[in-house]
Design a protein around this motif. Sequence first.
Motif, short mmCIF file in Angstrom:
data_model
loop_
_atom_site.label_atom_id
_atom_site.label_comp_id
_atom_site.label_asym_id
_atom_site.label_seq_id
_atom_site.Cartn_x
_atom_site.Cartn_y
_atom_site.Cartn_z
N GLY A 281 14.27 -32.74 78.24
CA GLY A 281 15.14 -33.65 77.51
C GLY A 281 16.59 -33.31 77.75
N SER A 282 17.44 -33.98 77.01
CA SER A 282 18.88 -33.74 77.18
C SER A 282 19.26 -32.31 76.79
CB SER A 282 19.67 -34.74 76.33
OG SER A 282 19.28 -34.66 74.97
N GLY A 283 18.49 -31.70 75.86
CA GLY A 283 18.80 -30.33 75.46
C GLY A 283 18.64 -29.35 76.61
N ASP A 284 17.56 -29.49 77.38
CA ASP A 284 17.36 -28.63 78.55
C ASP A 284 18.44 -28.87 79.60
OD1 ASP A 284 14.89 -27.17 78.00
OD2 ASP A 284 13.96 -29.13 77.99
N MET A 285 18.81 -30.14 79.77
CA MET A 285 19.85 -30.48 80.75
C MET A 285 21.17 -29.84 80.36
SD MET A 285 18.92 -34.49 81.49
CE MET A 285 20.21 -34.72 82.72
N VAL A 286 21.52 -29.91 79.08
CA VAL A 286 22.78 -29.33 78.62
C VAL A 286 22.76 -27.81 78.76
CG1 VAL A 286 24.25 -28.93 76.60
CG2 VAL A 286 23.34 -31.20 77.04
N ALA A 287 21.64 -27.18 78.34
CA ALA A 287 21.57 -25.72 78.38
C ALA A 287 21.73 -25.19 79.80
CB ALA A 287 20.24 -25.26 77.80
N SER A 288 21.03 -25.79 80.76
CA SER A 288 21.13 -25.32 82.14
C SER A 288 22.48 -25.68 82.76
CB SER A 288 19.99 -25.88 82.99
OG SER A 288 19.88 -27.28 82.80
N LEU A 289 23.02 -26.82 82.38
CA LEU A 289 24.34 -27.23 82.88
C LEU A 289 25.41 -26.25 82.40
CD1 LEU A 289 25.99 -29.48 84.34
CD2 LEU A 289 26.25 -30.55 82.09
N VAL A 290 25.37 -25.90 81.12
CA VAL A 290 26.36 -24.97 80.57
C VAL A 290 26.15 -23.56 81.14
CG1 VAL A 290 27.17 -23.86 78.44
CG2 VAL A 290 26.69 -26.31 78.46
N ALA A 291 24.90 -23.20 81.41
CA ALA A 291 24.64 -21.89 82.05
C ALA A 291 25.32 -21.83 83.41
CB ALA A 291 23.14 -21.67 82.19
N LEU B 35 24.87 -43.53 88.23
CA LEU B 35 23.56 -43.00 88.59
C LEU B 35 23.18 -41.81 87.70
CD1 LEU B 35 23.26 -43.03 92.49
CD2 LEU B 35 22.01 -44.42 90.83
N PHE B 36 24.15 -40.92 87.46
CA PHE B 36 23.87 -39.77 86.60
C PHE B 36 23.52 -40.20 85.18
CE2 PHE B 36 25.39 -36.80 83.37
CZ PHE B 36 24.52 -35.75 83.61
N LEU B 37 24.27 -41.16 84.64
CA LEU B 37 23.99 -41.63 83.29
C LEU B 37 22.61 -42.28 83.20
CD1 LEU B 37 27.49 -43.07 82.31
CD2 LEU B 37 26.40 -41.01 81.41
N ILE B 38 22.18 -42.94 84.26
CA ILE B 38 20.83 -43.50 84.29
C ILE B 38 19.79 -42.38 84.25
CG2 ILE B 38 19.17 -44.76 85.73
CD1 ILE B 38 21.53 -46.51 86.67
N GLY B 39 20.06 -41.30 84.99
CA GLY B 39 19.17 -40.14 84.94
C GLY B 39 19.15 -39.49 83.57
N PHE B 40 20.31 -39.39 82.93
CA PHE B 40 20.42 -38.86 81.57
C PHE B 40 19.57 -39.71 80.63
CE2 PHE B 40 23.86 -38.14 78.02
CZ PHE B 40 22.89 -37.62 77.19
N PHE B 41 19.67 -41.03 80.75
CA PHE B 41 18.87 -41.93 79.91
C PHE B 41 17.37 -41.72 80.16
CE2 PHE B 41 16.39 -45.87 79.84
CZ PHE B 41 16.42 -46.16 78.48
N ALA B 42 16.98 -41.60 81.44
CA ALA B 42 15.56 -41.41 81.76
C ALA B 42 15.02 -40.13 81.13
CB ALA B 42 15.36 -41.38 83.28
N ALA B 43 15.83 -39.05 81.16
CA ALA B 43 15.40 -37.78 80.56
C ALA B 43 15.24 -37.92 79.05
CB ALA B 43 16.41 -36.69 80.89
N ALA B 44 16.21 -38.54 78.41
CA ALA B 44 16.18 -38.64 76.95
C ALA B 44 15.08 -39.59 76.48
CB ALA B 44 17.55 -39.11 76.44
N TYR B 45 14.95 -40.74 77.14
CA TYR B 45 13.98 -41.74 76.68
C TYR B 45 12.54 -41.30 76.97
CZ TYR B 45 12.22 -46.36 75.42
OH TYR B 45 11.57 -47.41 74.80
N SER B 46 12.33 -40.59 78.08
CA SER B 46 10.98 -40.09 78.35
C SER B 46 10.58 -39.05 77.31
CB SER B 46 10.89 -39.49 79.77
OG SER B 46 11.77 -38.39 79.92
N SER B 47 11.53 -38.23 76.86
CA SER B 47 11.24 -37.27 75.79
C SER B 47 10.88 -38.00 74.50
CB SER B 47 12.45 -36.35 75.55
OG SER B 47 12.64 -35.51 76.65
N LEU B 48 11.62 -39.06 74.21
CA LEU B 48 11.33 -39.84 73.00
C LEU B 48 9.92 -40.43 73.06
CD1 LEU B 48 13.72 -42.30 71.19
CD2 LEU B 48 11.41 -43.05 71.77
N LEU B 49 9.57 -41.07 74.17
CA LEU B 49 8.24 -41.67 74.28
C LEU B 49 7.14 -40.62 74.20
CD1 LEU B 49 8.70 -44.33 77.14
CD2 LEU B 49 8.60 -44.73 74.68
#
Length: 417
Positions: free
Chosen positions: A28-38, A282-296
């Motif tokens: 999800g977005s949390g994993d993306m943020v954590a690794s991005l900030v790392a 393109l990146f924002l579309i990927g961000f949406f795919a990560a977040a919405y797949s986690s929701l579903l």
Amino acid sequence: MAQQQQEQHKPRWRLIGPGIVAAATGVGSGDMVASLVAGERFGYTLLWAVVVGCLVKIALAEATGRWHLASGQTIFDGWRGMGLWTFVFFGPYIVLWGFVYGATAMSATALPLQALFPSVPLWVFAVLAGISGLGFVWFNRYPVLERVMTVLIGVLFVTVVGLAVYLVPDIGSMAAGLVPTTPPDSLFYSLGLIGGVGGTITMAAYGFWCNAKGWRDAGWIRMMRLDNRVAYITTGVFVVAMLIVGAELLNSAQIALAEGDEGLIQLGEVLQERFGTFVSVLFLIGFFAAAYSSLLGVWHGVSLMFADFVGNIRGRADRPVEERESSWEFRAFLLWLTFPSMLLLLFDKPIQLVIAYGVLGSAFMPFLAFTLMWLLNTRRTPQEWRNGVVSNVGLAVAGGLFLVLCGNEIWSRLTAA
């Protein structure tokens, strides 16, 4: 006939599915943020933590799937046999977790949409995300979910991994990052990165998705293991890709991101300035795919878990997955995830609720690891499928790691309060 059945259960790539659902839900977005900030703060130094995190989650998910298939029971059947205390812990946890996570998932899905369409208020997209997830899971069953999640994870792969390749990572620095080191002020960040690679409560949902796929007995364990490894290798690729983006794009330019999901929106702005609107979109579309797949994934998987939890309490634990998917308990939790959580979109989360959510959430992973370790070393599991040395070490390391993270979370919550 027996040979045909055994042949049918041999691992086949085309049968992979529950792992894809688990990977899409876990990243999800949390994993993306954590690794991005790392990557932004430490470059490639913590790459080793991502690898260890994947290995830990492979051990946990494999144990969950093996319990479901070898014993012919769900994780709740196992917990019930360990005593009432397991249900006393899990009941309040899943209800509180669902209330807070529902708002978190809807907000995370809404953020990239608002960045793409800034004239629309965030809460509108958040409400639409929740209601669309509710409608999709309400009227569809697991096979449709699997197909949709495969598409979403494909979008995520093309956008996020494509961006990482486009930035041309420093292979030498990446190789050096595989050697475990902890720079100053990075110890608990490293542990958090290990613990955050690919899901929390959704780890326990993996066994239910295996059953929903039609894998119901020990003959499918080899297939499940292949499926599980593919899931967390895929997860690792995504997380490494975000770490590359942080290291190559942000660390080198000394750009600090905001905390939380807003950091991904800020990254979109950085991408637009450096590469133009097309790459940013393109990146924002990927961000949406990560977040919405986690929701579903949560809307389906955790609702399935809740249905089985209530079914165990009511003495109806033997229902097939298809019956649970249409049960009132399943749909009641779907509604709980969606509508009460919307109240948190309008108000700041009460500090007491946030503290309770953080403590219970951090306690679930050691609870899962140690209870699985108990179940898979006793007569509850057929001898052939009980834990070996590797499985026991993996679960012990996972449980110990998450216990440390739990203690740190409780301490930080108490001192912050």
